[in-house]
Enzyme design. Sequence first.
Site, PDB file in Angstrom:
ATOM      1  N   GLU A 162       0.742  -1.113   0.269  1.00 41.41           N
ATOM      2  CA  GLU A 162      -0.358  -0.188  -0.007  1.00 41.41           C
ATOM      3  C   GLU A 162       1.167   1.411  -0.074  1.00 41.41           C
ATOM      4  O   GLU A 162       0.138   2.473   0.035  1.00 41.41           O
ATOM      5  CB  GLU A 162      -0.325  -0.222   1.362  1.00 41.41           C
ATOM      6  CG  GLU A 162      -2.087  -0.944   1.382  1.00 41.41           C
ATOM      7  CD  GLU A 162      -2.901  -0.993   0.887  1.00 41.41           C
ATOM      8  OE1 GLU A 162      -3.774   0.293   0.848  1.00 41.41           O
ATOM      9  OE2 GLU A 162      -3.502  -2.153   0.330  1.00 41.41           O
ATOM     10  N   HIS A 230      -4.253   1.622   7.328  1.00 42.85           N
ATOM     11  CA  HIS A 230      -3.079   2.524   7.424  1.00 42.85           C
ATOM     12  C   HIS A 230      -2.837   2.353   8.403  1.00 42.85           C
ATOM     13  O   HIS A 230      -2.883   3.256   9.694  1.00 42.85           O
ATOM     14  CB  HIS A 230      -2.977   2.965   6.195  1.00 42.85           C
ATOM     15  CG  HIS A 230      -3.012   2.799   4.266  1.00 42.85           C
ATOM     16  ND1 HIS A 230      -4.122   3.630   3.732  1.00 42.85           N
ATOM     17  CD2 HIS A 230      -3.072   1.695   3.958  1.00 42.85           C
ATOM     18  CE1 HIS A 230      -4.523   2.331   2.971  1.00 42.85           C
ATOM     19  NE2 HIS A 230      -3.922   1.940   3.037  1.00 42.85           N
ATOM     20  N   CYS A 347      -3.152  11.487   3.623  1.00 40.32           N
ATOM     21  CA  CYS A 347      -3.255  10.544   2.901  1.00 40.32           C
ATOM     22  C   CYS A 347      -3.106  11.238   0.870  1.00 40.32           C
ATOM     23  O   CYS A 347      -2.721  10.675   0.356  1.00 40.32           O
ATOM     24  CB  CYS A 347      -4.655  10.425   2.496  1.00 40.32           C
ATOM     25  SG  CYS A 347      -5.205   8.994   4.434  1.00 40.32           S
TER      26      CYS A 347
END
Length: 420
Positions: A162, A230, A347
């Site tokens: 990721e 995350h 993000c």
Amino acid sequence: MLTEINFDGIVGPTHNYAGLSLGNLASARNLGKVSAPRAAALQGIAKMRANLGRGLAQGFFLPQRRPDAGWLARLGTTPETASATLRANALSASSMWAANAATVSPAPDTADGRCHLTAANLVTMPHRSHEWQETLAQLRIAFANDAHFAVHAPVPPPFGDEGAANHMRLCARHDAPGVEVFVYGEAGGPFPARQHREASAAVARRHGLDPERTILALQSAEAIAAGAFHNDVVAVANERVLFTHEQAFADREVFYADLRAKLPEVEIVEVPASEVSLADAIRSYLFNAQLVTLPSGEAALVLPGEARETPAVWAWLERHVSGNGPIRHLFVHDLRESMANGGGPACLRLRVVADPAAVDPRFMATPEKLDRIEALVARLWPEHIAVEDLSNPALWADCLSARAALCKELGLEELDRDAF
């Protein structure tokens, strides 16, 4: 001169609330609501403009082509004939969260003295699994200078990667050798672990990192179960500062000891669960702030408005800043559209330590360029999208046309011509 550059994803015109991200509590909570793509993009641009004004280097990545007809074709369908679920996955604007674009190891850390970038495969979530091809295309253009950069294709499936959302780098200065921390999860609990240990180890090997200055740390099952899909939802690092929640890591004392042994000057700022619960940390995206170094040398947090609106979080931040802690400034931004889909300030950006002169200038932000992007977005991005609008061919055409206009405005027409 090596500088940390924040590359923000420009929010695409198909930004919507289809609730596709399992384990992302905000995404699930806002399923079916009406989104505001124009406001979302303008909020992101405002953050970029403010960071430029703070003296920070700023770049950007372009939205990807949506609907992704090529991905649907490989599944034997089209935007017109696909199921509602597949169509929503093909229309996702989730590439806006550039922290998931790649993992980046700066030149001081790598064996060949170049900055290495590995595009993330994002295989765990269908709506993100088809981003890597366009991401890789942009990375190969932006960082085409082979003397400074090495750009790698993703780690192959089934190992989930990721990107930078599960990677931290700590160092005395950005241009000094650092300690790179890869955070992975393990299966179990209500939500999947998106970052696999095998993928993290593969990226470290590809980048030529020194094993003595590399740490693989296990994310706590409690954090994942609470909605920290995350690591950057519960921990963030910058230069010598690690800012983390007490419950971020499975064995935090072992991790902290290893980190201190490798980087004695590290400052660990741990927020106790007794003062800020995991629920409040995740709801406010306290740790999904951008932790940056200002030109003065002081550390600052670029926070979403939700952090100020969460009493326990804001009280802790005010106490820290008023004391002798390493974080000295708080900057708050309205990013409600991104936050409602589960992405905060961190993000939206990928950090790259590099010489800005080595980057393709078309991807570097200036106030004038942001003015042009802002004007185009205000003119062409949809004002609102309801989930039922995702089946409307007129919306698809408008969104494709808006993205093509942005590519042309920035001189990146090749990104609109290439088939992925």
